[in-house]
Design a protein around this motif. Structure first.
Motif, PDB file in Angstrom:
ATOM      1  N   ARG A   1     -43.330 -26.669  26.607  1.00 21.69           N
ATOM      2  CA  ARG A   1     -42.430 -25.790  27.350  1.00 21.69           C
ATOM      3  C   ARG A   1     -43.181 -24.605  27.923  1.00 21.69           C
ATOM      4  NH1 ARG A   1     -38.896 -23.195  22.313  1.00 21.69           N
ATOM      5  NH2 ARG A   1     -40.540 -21.792  21.516  1.00 21.69           N
ATOM      6  N   GLN A   2     -42.591 -24.027  28.973  1.00 23.61           N
ATOM      7  CA  GLN A   2     -43.185 -22.853  29.593  1.00 23.61           C
ATOM      8  C   GLN A   2     -42.081 -21.877  29.922  1.00 23.61           C
ATOM      9  OE1 GLN A   2     -45.711 -23.645  32.958  1.00 23.61           O
ATOM     10  NE2 GLN A   2     -46.732 -21.672  32.730  1.00 23.61           N
ATOM     11  N   ALA A   3     -42.140 -20.720  29.299  1.00 23.48           N
ATOM     12  CA  ALA A   3     -41.194 -19.650  29.571  1.00 23.48           C
ATOM     13  C   ALA A   3     -41.738 -18.767  30.695  1.00 23.48           C
ATOM     14  CB  ALA A   3     -40.981 -18.814  28.312  1.00 23.48           C
ATOM     15  N   PRO A   4     -40.869 -18.041  31.370  1.00 25.05           N
ATOM     16  CA  PRO A   4     -41.320 -17.174  32.469  1.00 25.05           C
ATOM     17  C   PRO A   4     -42.405 -16.208  32.015  1.00 25.05           C
ATOM     18  CG  PRO A   4     -38.943 -17.350  32.474  1.00 25.05           C
ATOM     19  CD  PRO A   4     -39.411 -18.023  31.227  1.00 25.05           C
TER      20      PRO A   4
ATOM     21  N   ASN B   1     -32.421 -20.045  19.997  1.00 27.26           N
ATOM     22  CA  ASN B   1     -32.389 -18.605  20.202  1.00 27.26           C
ATOM     23  C   ASN B   1     -32.908 -18.270  21.600  1.00 27.26           C
ATOM     24  OD1 ASN B   1     -35.332 -18.325  20.040  1.00 27.26           O
ATOM     25  ND2 ASN B   1     -35.062 -18.747  17.851  1.00 27.26           N
ATOM     26  N   LEU B   2     -32.819 -16.999  21.948  1.00 28.03           N
ATOM     27  CA  LEU B   2     -33.151 -16.577  23.311  1.00 28.03           C
ATOM     28  C   LEU B   2     -34.586 -16.935  23.685  1.00 28.03           C
ATOM     29  CD1 LEU B   2     -31.470 -13.039  23.387  1.00 28.03           C
ATOM     30  CD2 LEU B   2     -30.498 -15.254  24.094  1.00 28.03           C
ATOM     31  N   GLU B   3     -35.471 -16.929  22.674  1.00 30.74           N
ATOM     32  CA  GLU B   3     -36.886 -17.210  22.939  1.00 30.74           C
ATOM     33  C   GLU B   3     -37.151 -18.687  23.244  1.00 30.74           C
ATOM     34  OE1 GLU B   3     -36.255 -13.495  21.560  1.00 30.74           O
ATOM     35  OE2 GLU B   3     -35.834 -15.249  20.300  1.00 30.74           O
ATOM     36  N   ASP B   4     -36.155 -19.526  23.066  1.00 31.66           N
ATOM     37  CA  ASP B   4     -36.308 -20.939  23.387  1.00 31.66           C
ATOM     38  C   ASP B   4     -36.046 -21.224  24.866  1.00 31.66           C
ATOM     39  OD1 ASP B   4     -34.764 -21.614  20.242  1.00 31.66           O
ATOM     40  OD2 ASP B   4     -36.901 -21.818  20.716  1.00 31.66           O
TER      41      ASP B   4
ATOM     42  N   ALA C   1     -36.731 -21.832  28.443  1.00 35.19           N
ATOM     43  CA  ALA C   1     -37.973 -22.269  29.085  1.00 35.19           C
ATOM     44  C   ALA C   1     -37.707 -23.532  29.883  1.00 35.19           C
ATOM     45  CB  ALA C   1     -39.055 -22.541  28.048  1.00 35.19           C
ATOM     46  N   VAL C   2     -38.680 -23.905  30.679  1.00 34.96           N
ATOM     47  CA  VAL C   2     -38.693 -25.238  31.276  1.00 34.96           C
ATOM     48  C   VAL C   2     -39.412 -26.152  30.296  1.00 34.96           C
ATOM     49  CG1 VAL C   2     -39.444 -26.683  33.182  1.00 34.96           C
ATOM     50  CG2 VAL C   2     -38.672 -24.338  33.619  1.00 34.96           C
TER      51      VAL C   2
ATOM     52  N   THR D   1     -37.335 -29.888  32.667  1.00 33.60           N
ATOM     53  CA  THR D   1     -35.891 -29.651  32.626  1.00 33.60           C
ATOM     54  C   THR D   1     -35.657 -28.261  32.017  1.00 33.60           C
ATOM     55  OG1 THR D   1     -33.755 -30.562  31.914  1.00 33.60           O
ATOM     56  CG2 THR D   1     -35.589 -30.798  30.375  1.00 33.60           C
ATOM     57  N   LEU D   2     -34.780 -27.498  32.623  1.00 35.43           N
ATOM     58  CA  LEU D   2     -34.577 -26.111  32.229  1.00 35.43           C
ATOM     59  C   LEU D   2     -33.575 -26.014  31.081  1.00 35.43           C
ATOM     60  CD1 LEU D   2     -34.988 -23.065  32.698  1.00 35.43           C
ATOM     61  CD2 LEU D   2     -33.140 -23.177  34.404  1.00 35.43           C
ATOM     62  N   VAL D   3     -33.968 -25.295  30.053  1.00 35.54           N
ATOM     63  CA  VAL D   3     -33.083 -24.956  28.941  1.00 35.54           C
ATOM     64  C   VAL D   3     -32.906 -23.443  28.936  1.00 35.54           C
ATOM     65  CG1 VAL D   3     -32.800 -24.927  26.437  1.00 35.54           C
ATOM     66  CG2 VAL D   3     -33.751 -26.950  27.571  1.00 35.54           C
TER      67      VAL D   3
END
Length: 115
Positions: free
Chosen positions: A38-41, A86-89, A91-92, A109-111
């Motif tokens: 996954r990759q978060a902003p 949680n909020l930290e999850d 990500a794409v 896929t965006l979560v």
């Protein structure tokens, strides 16, 4: 190699979501390690979970105990059951296949975890 992921969406904190990925296009997929990154902003891509053909999983530190990875070898599909989100999850999430010293990636896929 084609990796088609599905199941992303919006979920509230504490909720659950399951991602699925169908892999096709190579006879070597049956022996590949399949999984998810996954990759978060603003962050680098990180390991979420992978699983070997024999069913041995590897999970990232931040998801261990909350997420579960599984696969169906007959269908060349891999799944990610995500619990206690949680909020930290947010990500794409990218489906991944690794074989022949090469990584293959799906489109992502965006979560989004938000109240």
């Amino acid at each position: 190699v084609q990796l088609q992921a599905s199941g992303g969406g919006l979920v509230e904190p504490g909720g659950s979501l399951t991602l699925s990925c169908a892999a096709s296009g190579s006879r070597f997929l049956n022996s590949a390690r399949l999984g998810w990154y996954r990759q978060a902003p603003g962050k680098q891509r990180e390991l979420v979970a992978t699983i070997t053909r024999a069913g041995y999983p590897t999970l990232g530190d931040s998801v261990r105990g909350r997420f579960r990875v599984s696969r169906d070898n007959a269908k060349n599909e891999v799944y990610l059951q995500m619990n206690s989100l949680n909020l930290e999850d947010t990500a794409v999430y990218y489906c991944n296949a690794f074989f022949g010293a090469t990584h293959y990636w799906g489109q992502g896929t965006l979560v989004t975890v938000s109240s």
